[in-house]
Design a protein around this motif. Structure first.
Motif, short mmCIF file in Angstrom:
data_model
loop_
_atom_site.label_atom_id
_atom_site.label_comp_id
_atom_site.label_asym_id
_atom_site.label_seq_id
_atom_site.Cartn_x
_atom_site.Cartn_y
_atom_site.Cartn_z
N GLY A 42 36.66 53.93 38.76
CA GLY A 42 36.99 53.75 40.16
C GLY A 42 38.06 52.70 40.42
N TYR A 43 37.97 51.54 39.74
CA TYR A 43 39.01 50.50 39.91
C TYR A 43 40.38 51.05 39.58
N HIS A 44 40.45 51.81 38.49
CA HIS A 44 41.74 52.38 38.09
C HIS A 44 42.30 53.25 39.21
N TYR A 45 41.45 54.11 39.76
CA TYR A 45 41.93 55.00 40.81
C TYR A 45 42.37 54.22 42.04
N GLU A 53 50.41 55.05 47.41
CA GLU A 53 50.51 55.08 48.88
C GLU A 53 51.38 53.97 49.45
N ASP A 54 51.26 52.76 48.88
CA ASP A 54 51.88 51.59 49.50
C ASP A 54 52.98 50.94 48.66
N GLY A 55 53.19 51.44 47.45
CA GLY A 55 54.26 50.92 46.62
C GLY A 55 53.87 49.70 45.81
N PRO A 56 54.84 49.18 45.05
CA PRO A 56 54.59 48.05 44.16
C PRO A 56 54.07 46.83 44.91
N ALA A 57 53.34 45.98 44.17
CA ALA A 57 52.77 44.77 44.76
C ALA A 57 52.48 43.77 43.66
N SER A 58 52.33 42.52 44.05
CA SER A 58 51.88 41.52 43.10
C SER A 58 50.43 41.83 42.74
N GLN A 59 49.98 41.28 41.61
CA GLN A 59 48.59 41.51 41.21
C GLN A 59 47.63 41.04 42.30
N ALA A 60 47.91 39.87 42.88
CA ALA A 60 47.03 39.31 43.91
C ALA A 60 47.02 40.21 45.15
N ASP A 61 48.19 40.64 45.59
CA ASP A 61 48.25 41.51 46.78
C ASP A 61 47.58 42.85 46.50
N LEU A 62 47.78 43.37 45.31
CA LEU A 62 47.16 44.64 44.95
C LEU A 62 45.64 44.51 44.97
N ARG A 70 39.98 39.25 41.66
CA ARG A 70 41.17 38.91 40.85
C ARG A 70 40.98 39.18 39.36
N SER A 71 39.85 38.74 38.79
CA SER A 71 39.65 38.93 37.35
C SER A 71 39.50 40.41 37.00
N ASP A 72 38.88 41.18 37.88
CA ASP A 72 38.75 42.62 37.64
C ASP A 72 40.09 43.32 37.76
N VAL A 73 40.94 42.84 38.68
CA VAL A 73 42.28 43.42 38.83
C VAL A 73 43.07 43.23 37.54
N VAL A 74 43.03 42.03 36.99
CA VAL A 74 43.78 41.75 35.77
C VAL A 74 43.32 42.67 34.64
N ALA A 75 42.01 42.79 34.47
CA ALA A 75 41.48 43.65 33.39
C ALA A 75 41.88 45.11 33.61
N ALA A 76 41.77 45.59 34.84
CA ALA A 76 42.11 46.99 35.12
C ALA A 76 43.61 47.23 34.94
N ILE A 77 44.44 46.29 35.38
CA ILE A 77 45.89 46.44 35.21
C ILE A 77 46.26 46.39 33.74
N ASN A 78 45.61 45.51 32.98
CA ASN A 78 45.86 45.47 31.53
C ASN A 78 45.56 46.83 30.92
N ASP A 79 44.45 47.43 31.32
CA ASP A 79 44.07 48.75 30.79
C ASP A 79 45.11 49.80 31.20
N LEU A 80 45.48 49.81 32.47
CA LEU A 80 46.46 50.80 32.95
C LEU A 80 47.82 50.60 32.28
N ALA A 81 48.23 49.35 32.10
CA ALA A 81 49.50 49.07 31.44
C ALA A 81 49.44 49.52 29.98
N GLY A 82 48.32 49.30 29.33
CA GLY A 82 48.15 49.74 27.95
C GLY A 82 48.23 51.24 27.80
N ARG A 83 47.93 51.96 28.84
CA ARG A 83 48.00 53.42 28.83
C ARG A 83 49.35 53.95 29.33
N GLY A 84 50.22 53.03 29.72
CA GLY A 84 51.54 53.42 30.21
C GLY A 84 51.52 53.96 31.63
N LEU A 85 50.51 53.59 32.41
CA LEU A 85 50.38 54.11 33.78
C LEU A 85 50.95 53.16 34.83
#
Length: 150
Positions: A42-45, A53-62, A70-85
């Motif tokens: 769900g976090y990934h989605y 929908e809203d375009g690029p954003a800083s990690q905090a704004d996202l 915040r800590s969950d955002v970092v982990a989810a973004i790390n995962d998404l970045a690792g997958r090239g998403l």
């Protein structure tokens, strides 16, 4: 997925809070199973859909846009970045901050996950007419907005 409502006292089975809780539990299982077919959660989605929908954003704004800690955002973004998403890039206005953007692959996954969400809604709301679905959505939105203000 077969669902059998727990046998609780009749007085409980007729309370909106119990009905909402049981329905939410069922909906959560459906959506988790649907996202698992994409090997995501769900976090990934939420993050991918927000970027779509809203375009690029800083990690905090996202994180704020998605209501994710915040800590969950970092982990989810790390995962998404690792997958090239998604990709991180320094913010030109503040080099200490990263801007997160979706890749083409991330946008495609967001679209496909959105289709999964639509299928889950159809399954969850199968016994309701189109009018009843709209009415339920309006009522749930009203409840959520009311309680979000308090």
């Amino acid at each position: 997925m077969e669902f059998t409502a727990p046998q609780s006292p009749a007085g409980l089975r007729t309370t909106p809070s119990w009905l909402l809780n049981q329905s939410a539990s069922y909906a959560g299982r459906l959506i988790s199973e649907g996202f698992a077919t994409h090997d995501l959660r769900g976090y990934h989605y939420r993050l991918l859909a927000s970027l779509a929908e809203d375009g690029p954003a800083s990690q905090a704004d996202l994180g704020r846009r998605c209501g994710i800690d915040r800590s969950d955002v970092v982990a989810a973004i790390n995962d998404l970045a690792g997958r090239g998403l998604v990709v991180r890039a320094p913010d030109p206005a503040d080099r200490r901050r990263n801007i997160i953007s979706s890749t083409d692959a991330g946008a495609d996954v967001a679209r496909r996950m959105g289709e999964t969400v639509d299928r889950v809604q159809d399954d969850l709301l199968a016994p309701l007419s189109t009018t009843e679905r709209a009415q339920l959505t309006r009522l749930l939105t009203r409840l959520l907005e009311h309680h979000s203000r308090h």
